[in-house]
Every structure is written in C-alpha cells, then in structure tokens.
Design a protein around this motif. Structure first.
Motif, PDB file in Angstrom:
ATOM      1  N   HIS A 159       0.892  -1.587  -0.136  1.00 47.07           N
ATOM      2  CA  HIS A 159       0.172   0.254  -0.143  1.00 47.07           C
ATOM      3  C   HIS A 159       0.805   1.352  -0.342  1.00 47.07           C
ATOM      4  N   GLY A 160       0.737   2.199  -0.876  1.00 41.51           N
ATOM      5  CA  GLY A 160       1.541   3.269  -1.218  1.00 41.51           C
ATOM      6  C   GLY A 160       1.655   3.811  -2.200  1.00 41.51           C
ATOM      7  N   ALA A 161       1.650   5.159  -2.652  1.00 42.47           N
ATOM      8  CA  ALA A 161       1.779   5.862  -3.460  1.00 42.47           C
ATOM      9  C   ALA A 161       2.308   5.086  -4.843  1.00 42.47           C
ATOM     10  N   ARG A 162       3.266   4.478  -4.547  1.00 42.45           N
ATOM     11  CA  ARG A 162       3.995   4.136  -6.179  1.00 42.45           C
ATOM     12  C   ARG A 162       2.608   2.731  -6.927  1.00 42.45           C
ATOM     13  N   VAL A 179      -0.340  -5.289  -1.243  1.00 38.49           N
ATOM     14  CA  VAL A 179       0.086  -5.980  -0.560  1.00 38.49           C
ATOM     15  C   VAL A 179      -0.749  -4.701   0.793  1.00 38.49           C
ATOM     16  N   VAL A 180      -0.938  -5.003   1.773  1.00 42.98           N
ATOM     17  CA  VAL A 180      -1.309  -4.248   3.008  1.00 42.98           C
ATOM     18  C   VAL A 180      -0.971  -4.927   4.108  1.00 42.98           C
ATOM     19  N   PRO A 181      -0.774  -3.479   4.454  1.00 41.50           N
ATOM     20  CA  PRO A 181       0.685  -3.553   5.790  1.00 41.50           C
ATOM     21  C   PRO A 181      -0.189  -3.907   7.281  1.00 41.50           C
ATOM     22  N   PRO A 205      -8.356   1.192   4.860  1.00 38.08           N
ATOM     23  CA  PRO A 205      -7.713   2.717   3.427  1.00 38.08           C
ATOM     24  C   PRO A 205      -6.779   2.487   1.592  1.00 38.08           C
ATOM     25  N   SER A 206      -6.744   0.765   2.267  1.00 35.72           N
ATOM     26  CA  SER A 206      -6.550   0.358   1.123  1.00 35.72           C
ATOM     27  C   SER A 206      -7.351   0.596  -0.331  1.00 35.72           C
TER      28      SER A 206
END
Ligand code: NAG
Ligand code: NAG
Ligand code: NAG
Ligand code: NAG
Ligand code: NAG
Ligand code: NAG
Ligand code: NAG
Length: 581
Positions: A470-473, A489-491, A498-499
């Motif tokens: 999960h993140g901006a990339r 991949v959800v942390p 949010p994911s």
C-alpha cells in the motif's frame, strides 16, 4: 528546463526519518522543516478530528521523508531504452516514475509529505470551528516555511516560462476587443461544495496574477453600487492551508477597471500546483483528475494560469498539461500584466479522493475514461487491446497454427515494486524468487528513478500485474491495460479500509482487477519489535482509537514487511487464474 539540473547536495541527502522520532530527526536536518511539520500535523489533526467516527476508518496521514533525488540530464540520457512488450526487460527500470516519496522536488521542507489525508467530503463538511481557527494560524506559518524552501529551486524554470511568455508577446496578444458572445452575468463563486470552491466569471474578466486577483468588470449599464468579493483556494481541497487564496472581485460604478495589457479569445483557468503535490497519489487526486474534470471537455481551448507554479510538475506531467491546454502555461504569481479573457474559472472541481463522479462530470466522464486518456496521452495501445500475456499468446497461437508442437507460452509479467523507506519488503529477493517460481516473469523495481514518465509507462503497460505494498507507487496503475491486475499488499494494522479507498476502489472503477493480500501480524516487523502481546500488534484498533498520529506512526511509518511466501503463494495462484479468465 531548470528541474533537470542536479539538486543541491542538501536536498539529495536522505533525511533519516527514524520511525520513532520522525519529527525530531528531521528537525536536526533542517530547521525550517520544524515549522512545516508542526503546521502540517495540525492540518492533519484538523482533518482527522473533524470526523465524529474514530476507529478503523479514522483518517490517517503518513509522513515520509523525501529522498529528493532528481535525475540529471546525464542520468536521463543514460537511462536504458526500454523494450517493447515482446522482449524481456530484466535490467531496466531501476526507477519508477511514480515513486512514493516525491523524489522530484528540490524543495525539501514541503516535501516531508504525508501520504494521504483522508478528507472525504462529508468529513470536512463537519467542520469544527474552534479547531479550524487554531489551524488557520499555524497552517499559514507552515505555508511560509515551506515556500521559502521551494522558491529558489523553481526560480529558473519560472524565469524561463516568463521569458517564453514575453517572447511571444505576452501570449496571444490581440488588441481587438472581444465581445462576449452571451450576456455577461455576475461572477459567481460557488462555495457550497464540501470539497472545493470555484468561481466562474463570464463577460469581461481581467486577471492580475501578481496581485492574485481576478476582476469581473460588468458592462457599463450594469455597474451598480455594490461590489462583491470572494477569496478562495484555487485547488480541489478548500481547507488545505498550503494553498494560497485568490481574490475574485466584481467592480462597482466607482471603481476603475485596470487597462488590459493583453487580450485573449479563449477562456482561462486559474489553479494552484502546490499543496500536497510531489506525492504521485496527490498529484493525481488533488490536481490532475480535478483538472481533467474541469477542462477535458474544452478540448485544449483553455489557458492555464498557474498560481504557485511547480516547475517539476510542469515537466513531469507535460504530456497531460499540453493536451488539456494547447496554450502556454502562465506563471500567475509573477504575471505583472492585466490579462483580459471572455471567461475565467478560478479553482478546480474535484469529486472525491482519486475519483470521478460521472453524474457530476462533463460528458459523464468516469475513472475508466481517465485511465484510457492517460494511456492515450502517453502513446500506449488503445482501449480494447488485451493484457500483454493474452495478446502475446494469441499471436503465438496464430503463428503456430498448423504446427504440431505447441508454441512456448510467454509467462505473465509482474512488476514488483519495493518502497524506499516505509512499508518496504525486507525479504525482497525471496519474494522475487517466489513470484518467479509461481510462473511469472518478474520486473523488480527498487526505489530509484532514472527514467521518464513515458519510458516507465511503457514498462508498466507491458506488465500483466502491478504488485506492491500500500502506497503511492501503486498510482502507476493508470498505465495498466484493462483487466490487468493490481495486487496490493496491505500492511498490518487495520489498513484494509484506506487500501480500498485509495487504490482498490479506483482500480475496480478503471476496470482493473483488484487483489489485496493482507499480511499477518508475524509478517510485520512490528511483531519483531514489540512482540505479539503489545497492543501495537495485538490490538491495532486500540492504537487507532488513541489518535491518528499513533496509527500513522506505527502502521504507516514504522512498519516494514517480511512477506511469508508460503502464505502468499495461494494469492499468486489466484492472480494466475484471473489472468487466464
Ligand atoms: C470542537 O472542538 C472543540 C475543541 O477540541 C471541542 O471542545 C468541541 O466539543 C468540538 N465541537 C464539536 C461540535 O465537535
Ligand atoms: C484578434 O481577434 C479577433 C477576434 O477574435 C480576430 O478576428 C482577429 O483576427 C485577431 N487578430 C489577430 C492578429 O490575431
Ligand atoms: C497590485 O499590487 C501592486 C503591488 O502590491 C499594487 O501596487 C497595485 O496597485 C495592485 N493593483 C491593483 C489593480 O490592485
Ligand atoms: C464600490 O465599492 C467600494 C469597495 O467595496 C466601496 O468602497 C465604494 O463605496 C463603492 N462605490 C459605490 C458607488 O457604492
Ligand atoms: C489531446 O489528445 C487527444 C487524444 O490523443 C487528441 O485527439 C487531441 O487532439 C489532443 N489535444 C491537444 C490539444 O493536443
Ligand atoms: C450525466 O449523468 C446524469 C445522470 O447520472 C445526467 O443527469 C446528466 O445529464 C449526465 N450529464 C451529461 C453531460 O451527460
Ligand atoms: C508461513 O505461512 C505458512 C502457511 O500459512 C505457515 O505454515 C508458516 O508457519 C508461516 N511461516 C512463518 C515463518 O510464519
């Protein structure tokens, strides 16, 4: 232009954001950052506390340090040429264009950006006045601090833009007075949307960029005694303190209209490029998608007057900007002239986080339209083309028809993105091996960037799966083909919501296949660090309840991921099945 020059050494120095004391560590590096962060935290606080419902859905922001490495011209020239979808790009794309921590900026303080501020409209609507006031004060301090850092980096580009303007006689200078085609009406600033403010001025609109002012000059017969004035933030987030306000005024009978220094036949749009941009998610959510909503239907017949112009943004997204407007971009803050237009819009319409509401969009545009548009602008194959895996194998089947032996099948290609500082895969090589073993060709992407948007978009287009934490990339999903898979991949830490809101939902709307893998507690480095009985690991809900800053600190910043490749294997099999459907 200016942004291609290597950044100063101070901006390239990675800021050590130790997980625990992010603020303190950063402060040691740059004093100005302190003010920014404090103001910034308060802004986050404002947004998050507006919510009456704390809990797993509570808004969370994420602070990330900026690596701020911008490739120089030499690096760009030396970047490997990327292969067509038929070759095997094993050594390429060590960079990706939408990395998570905004590495394209030289203005470091304002790039200590968070990842998301989940400020969905209804939440902001419930504004708490007392907190809002407090925040305005601090937000402005932060704004100033951030800007100081930003200014000298952008000077060169701004001068360049101004020079271009002058060379071309101030744009489309035309001394013929343009008669408004329709009866002019009063400027209307609409402040009713919970997310954005917008003003539309028709008839005789005059912009004074250096004064951050846009005037409406009513026809002589309609000049009344009353003069109206508004002041709005010209981006899609009306409460974001970093956005400076633009004043919109209608003149009355006793106020003289300033003389036009240039006249233009097309409408103009005034909008801000600063704010939370530099994080790709925000680049799209806050500016590019709202810009698409606001101007796509004009088919290039609009001029952009950009307040707080960001040269790196102009450079990075030049294909999109040039297509949405066929006219030169005007550096509004430095525009000393009085530009006269038949119509000026101030502000950007935005419907939701990284999204479009078709019912409210011109031509009922959807997120699918947006993705296909982005692909088209970048010269990628049109809608209707299959995912590369299917396309290659159907070509192979055609070529081999009649041959007794079955052609060797091309493997599905998976781009595996690692993050730089937060939520990174600590066992990256092991994951690469596991994905290969499952039957994929892997394109590993480490957090470093040397390639242009156009080049990188072609690599993403050649992939069947985009996988990352999960993140901006993951914002690179705009370059995937219809029916390609985004594997998120959800942390650890109740991050499913949010994911889905930031990536899973938009992916589905864009007709990508969306797969989430939620890690187990033992796959989080928080488990090693705090032990299984610590509430950080055993009871994330309680951490979120303590306040957004705790959730942010542990789950967005402190956490890395050690994927259990055995537990993950069935997810890869699921993806394989999806690709052959
Ligand atoms: C607004 O915030 C203040 C200070 O945090 C709090 O005391 C008050 O109850 C809040 N009001 C509402 C309506 O949420
Ligand atoms: C100026 O604008 C008018 C009206 O749009 C047009 O007829 C004329 O050709 C333009 N002149 C120049 C020099 O562009
Ligand atoms: C614009 O700002 C300049 C400098 O602040 C000021 O001198 C000028 O009068 C302003 N122009 C108008 C039309 O308000
Ligand atoms: C026009 O507006 C200005 C500023 O709002 C105000 O001071 C002035 O009195 C107005 N003029 C008339 C004739 O009402
Ligand atoms: C924008 O892109 C579309 C699609 O490629 C194209 O048809 C159009 O002519 C472009 N507009 C401009 C102003 O370049
Ligand atoms: C978009 O769809 C809505 C209904 O969902 C409709 O009312 C509206 O007129 C449509 N707008 C356009 C521009 O087609
Ligand atoms: C990895 O996952 C498998 C399957 O769920 C499990 O049996 C194994 O114990 C896990 N390994 C570790 C180190 O947690």
């Amino acid at each position: 232009m200016g942004t291609d020059s290597p950044p100063s050494s101070s901006s390239t120095a990675p800021v050590a954001v130790g997980a625990k004391n992010a603020v303190r560590a950063v402060a040691q590096h740059h004093r100005a950052v302190v003010g920014f962060l404090l103001g910034f935290f308060l802004v986050l606080l404002l947004y998050t506390t507006l919510s009456s419902q704390f809990g797993s859905q509570t808004a969370i922001g994420v602070l990330q340090s900026s690596s701020a490495v911008r490739s120089g011209p030499a690096a760009r020239a030396a970047a490997p040429s990327l292969p067509s979808s038929s070759s095997t790009p094993s050594n390429l794309a060590q960079g990706d264009y939408m990395e998570e921590d905004g590495g394209h900026k030289n203005d470091k303080p304002s790039k200590m950006e968070e990842e998301h501020i989940q400020d969905d409209a209804h939440r902001i609507g419930k504004n708490n006045q007392s907190e809002a006031k407090l925040d305005v004060k601090n937000g402005q301090n932060a704004e100033q601090t951030g800007q100081q850092g930003a200014s000298d980096a952008s000077d060169r580009m701004e001068e360049e833009l101004i020079r271009q303007e002058i060379d071309q006689g101030g744009g489309n200078k035309n001394d013929t007075i343009i008669e408004p085609a329709t009866a002019p009406r009063k400027p209307i600033c609409d402040l009713s949307d919970p997310r954005y403010d917008i003003c539309e001025i028709s008839g005789d609109a005059r912009t004074m960029g250096a004064n951050r002012t846009v005037l409406y000059v009513p026809p002589v017969g309609e000049l009344g005694a009353d003069s109206q004035e508004w002041s709005i933030r010209d981006q899609s987030r009306k409460y974001l303190e970093y956005i400076n306000k633009v004043t919109v005024k209608s003149l009355n009978a006793s106020q003289a209209a300033p003389e036009c220094t240039s006249r233009h036949a097309v409408p103009a749009l005034v909008f801000a490029m600063n704010g939370l941009t530099s994080n790709p998610w925000h680049d799209f959510s806050d500016v590019l998608i709202p810009l698409f909503i606001t101007t796509r239907a004009l088919e290039g017949e609009v001029q952009f007057l950009v307040s707080d112009l960001q040269p790196w943004f102009v450079d990075k997204y030049r294909l999109i900007l040039r297509n949405l407007s066929r006219y030169d971009i005007v550096d509004f803050n430095r525009d000393g002239g009085v530009r006269c237009y038949p119509h000026v819009t101030v502000g950007l319409r935005g419907h939701r986080d990284l999204g479009i509401d078709p019912a409210r969009a011109p031509r009922n545009y959807t997120m699918l339209d947006f993705r296909l548009y982005i692909r088209e602008i970048n010269g990628l194959p049109p809608a209707g083309v299959s995912i590369p895996y299917k396309e290659a194998n159907s070509n192979a089947a055609t070529a081999a028809s009649g041959a007794p032996e079955q052609q060797q099948q091309r493997k599905p290609r998976l781009m595996l993105i690692n993050r730089g500082r937060t939520r990174k895969f600590v066992n990256f090589p092991e994951i690469v091996a596991a994905v290969q073993k499952a039957g994929f060709e892997v394109i590993p992407i480490e957090p470093r960037r040397d390639v242009s948007v156009e080049e990188f978009s072609r690599v993403v287009d050649s992939c069947d799966v985009l996988m990352g934490a999960h993140g901006a990339r993951l914002t690179n999903f705009f370059f995937l083909r219809t029916n390609a898979v985004m594997l998120q991949v959800v942390p650890w830490g109740h991050m499913e919501h949010p994911s889905m809101v930031f990536y899973g939902g938009p992916a589905k709307e864009m007709r990508l296949k969306d797969v989430e893998y939620s890690i187990a507690d033992v796959e989080s480095t928080l488990y090693d660090k705090y032990g299984k009985d610590n509430p950080v690991v055993s009871d994330p809900e309680s951490i979120h309840r303590h306040g957004w800053q705790f959730g942010m600190r542990y789950y967005w910043i402190e956490q890395d991921i050690r994927l259990n490749v055995t537990r993950f294997a069935p997810t890869l099999q699921q993806v394989l099945r999806m690709l052959s459907e």
